[in-house]
Design an enzyme around this catalytic site. Structure first.
Site, PDB file in Angstrom:
ATOM      1  N   SER A  25       0.844  -1.187   0.000  1.00 20.53           N
ATOM      2  CA  SER A  25       0.000   0.000   0.000  1.00 20.53           C
ATOM      3  C   SER A  25       0.881   1.238   0.000  1.00 20.53           C
ATOM      4  O   SER A  25       2.107   1.139   0.035  1.00 20.53           O
ATOM      5  CB  SER A  25      -0.915  -0.007   1.227  1.00 20.53           C
ATOM      6  N   LYS A  26       0.217   2.369   0.009  1.00 21.66           N
ATOM      7  CA  LYS A  26       0.918   3.647  -0.082  1.00 21.66           C
ATOM      8  C   LYS A  26       2.037   3.797   0.944  1.00 21.66           C
ATOM      9  O   LYS A  26       3.076   4.378   0.671  1.00 21.66           O
ATOM     10  CB  LYS A  26      -0.082   4.792   0.149  1.00 21.66           C
TER      11      LYS A  26
END
Ligand code: GLU
Length: 466
Positions: A237-238
């Site tokens: 994820s980010k």
């Protein structure tokens, strides 16, 4: 049978590496088998879908050169067709109207949770005669007996009991079709033979298979690609850093390197690491895709990128590095040819950003020599060695590598010192301590005026005047 695969992103964000890898596997499967690849934008979630995101996805696909043969199709342009199919399912008794209130559904869910049951619709409105004028949703009448068998191309056989599946909503009360229905209609209408997608959709597959069957449509083959994990084992994820494909462009990765890295993430062919596009297409197949998730490893990506930087066409590389130099405000037009500088430096760079940085000193004087390099190279007598080599360099008319080489050798001999006593201070004076190739090449590319100027600055610094 012509093989047809698709990539069907929802435009609710940029194209991330997980999506790009799914797209790559789907694209490769089509290319490998001489088939077709369809791009479909699943923009039915009107609140979360944006045009920016559509553009970002198209841009990412184009950068990676994952070309499609059909599309992009947009689901929002196909609502009439979805509704036509829903009406047909209603007519043929494979769907029914449901007027259950939100309160009833919530209560049902609470009870089921309290009894430790899986929350699911209980079929309350099945068989009821509901006036179409009343506010309602439409539910798919899932078969209650039997099982659904998926011979997943990656995961192998998966069997799901129909009693596990409830009657899912296929048309909302506002008349809009839902995701599972739209996907089935599209995959049928677009002639998709192989659905290759992320395994976050694996729970939808048996429901979709039942809908294909209810419509009497042939059922495509399915392959569910495992997810990508960050280096900490959590879903990528980010917070793991760059996950948008275009961010990798900005960070100085070559698209073919990212593709090569992504294809190896969960797929292997012996212990081969580097694959040209043609090789990937010739060798890829789904049976060699890992069933378990793979962890993203930036060091490995950098290594792959480095291999591609080493072999990339020089003019292309120069064009790409020029963009980074422009952004850094480096003027290279009046200095050594950029391609020559890149050729001298490229084996030292893992990314184009690093490569651009390694080019800086050829075009711009640095503010100060790296202190660690200065400590090593600017020892007692270094100023005298620099002065001696400077005099000879200044006298060179034809600024070529051979002449520079000869002048350094001549200085070493005249001073009666080891080669390093002249070469080290000269290299550090000219480069500021940055990694550099052969001394004569480095000095040649930096140019005469800058070389003399930097030697003067180094002498001044050594003598405590800098
Ligand atoms: N639109 C879905 C997604 O972006 C993919 C659906 C599919 O591939 O069937 O997750």
């Amino acid at each position: 049978m012509t093989i047809k695969t698709r990539f069907a992103p929802s435009p609710t964000g940029y194209l991330h590496v997980g999506g790009a890898r799914t797209a790559l596997f789907s694209w490769l499967y089509a290319r490998r088998h001489g088939g077709q690849f369809v791009l479909r934008i699943e923009d039915t979630d009107l609140e979360r879908s944006t045009e920016d995101s559509v553009n970002a996805i198209l841009e990412g696909m184009a950068w990676l050169d994952l070309d499609h043969d059909e599309g992009p199709y947009f689901q929002t342009q196909r609502f009439d067709r979805y509704n036509e199919v829903i009406d047909e399912l209603l007519e043929r008794g494979h769907a029914y109207r449901c007027t259950c209130s939100k309160e009833r559904i919530d209560k049902l869910r609470e009870e089921q949770m309290a009894n430790k049951q899986k929350p699911r619709y209980d079929g309350h409105c099945r068989g009821r005669d509901i006036d179409p004028a009343e506010p309602h949703v439409v539910r798919f009448l899932n078969p209650q007996q039997g099982e659904v068998v998926i011979d997943d191309l990656i995961r192998g056989r998966i069997v799901v009991d129909n009693s596990e599946l409830d009657d899912l909503i296929i048309r909302r009360s506002d008349g809009s079709p839902t995701y599972n229905l739209s996907v089935v209609v599209d995959d049928h209408d677009m002639g998709i033979t192989h659905v290759i997608r992320g395994d976050d959709h694996i729970n939808n597959t048996p429901r979709q298979i039942n809908m294909f069957a209810a419509m009497g449509w042939s059922i495509p083959a399915f392959g569910h690609v495992p997810m990508i994990l960050g280096d900490d084992g959590a879903r990528l994820s980010k917070r793991h850093g760059a996950v948008s494909v275009m961010q990798y462009k900005q960070d100085g990765y070559l698209p073919e390197a990212l593709l090569n890295y992504l294809v190896r993430l969960g797929w292997s062919h012996g212990d081969q690491e580097l694959f040209s596009r043609e090789e990937m297409i010739a060798l890829f197949d789904l049976d060699a895709v890992n069933r378990s998730p793979s962890a993203f490893n930036t060091d490995k990506l950098v290594w792959v990128n480095q291999q591609y930087i080493k072999q990339a066409d020089l003019d292309r590389l120069a064009g790409l590095v020029a963009e980074f130099l422009d952004a850094d405000g480096i003027v290279y037009a009046d200095g050594a040819p950029l391609a020559a500088v890149i050729d001298a430096q490229r084996e030292r760079a893992g990314t184009l950003v690093e490569l651009a940085q390694l080019c800086h000193f050829y075009y711009r004087d640095f503010d100060a020599v790296d202190p660690a390099a200065a400590k090593k190279a600017f020892k007692d007598g270094a100023d005298a060695a620099l002065a001696a080599v400077r005099e000879r360099l200044e006298a060179i008319d034809d600024w070529c590598r051979e002449a520079i080489h000869a002048v350094v050798a001549d200085t070493v001999e005249a001073l009666g010192v080891g080669f390093g006593k002249v070469a080290m201070p000269l290299r550090v004076a000219v480069t500021g301590g940055a990694p550099s190739p052969d001394l004569d090449l480095t000095v040649h590319l930096v140019g005469k005026a800058a070389t003399l100027r930097r030697i003067d600055a180094a002498i001044a610094a050594i003598q405590g005047r800098g």
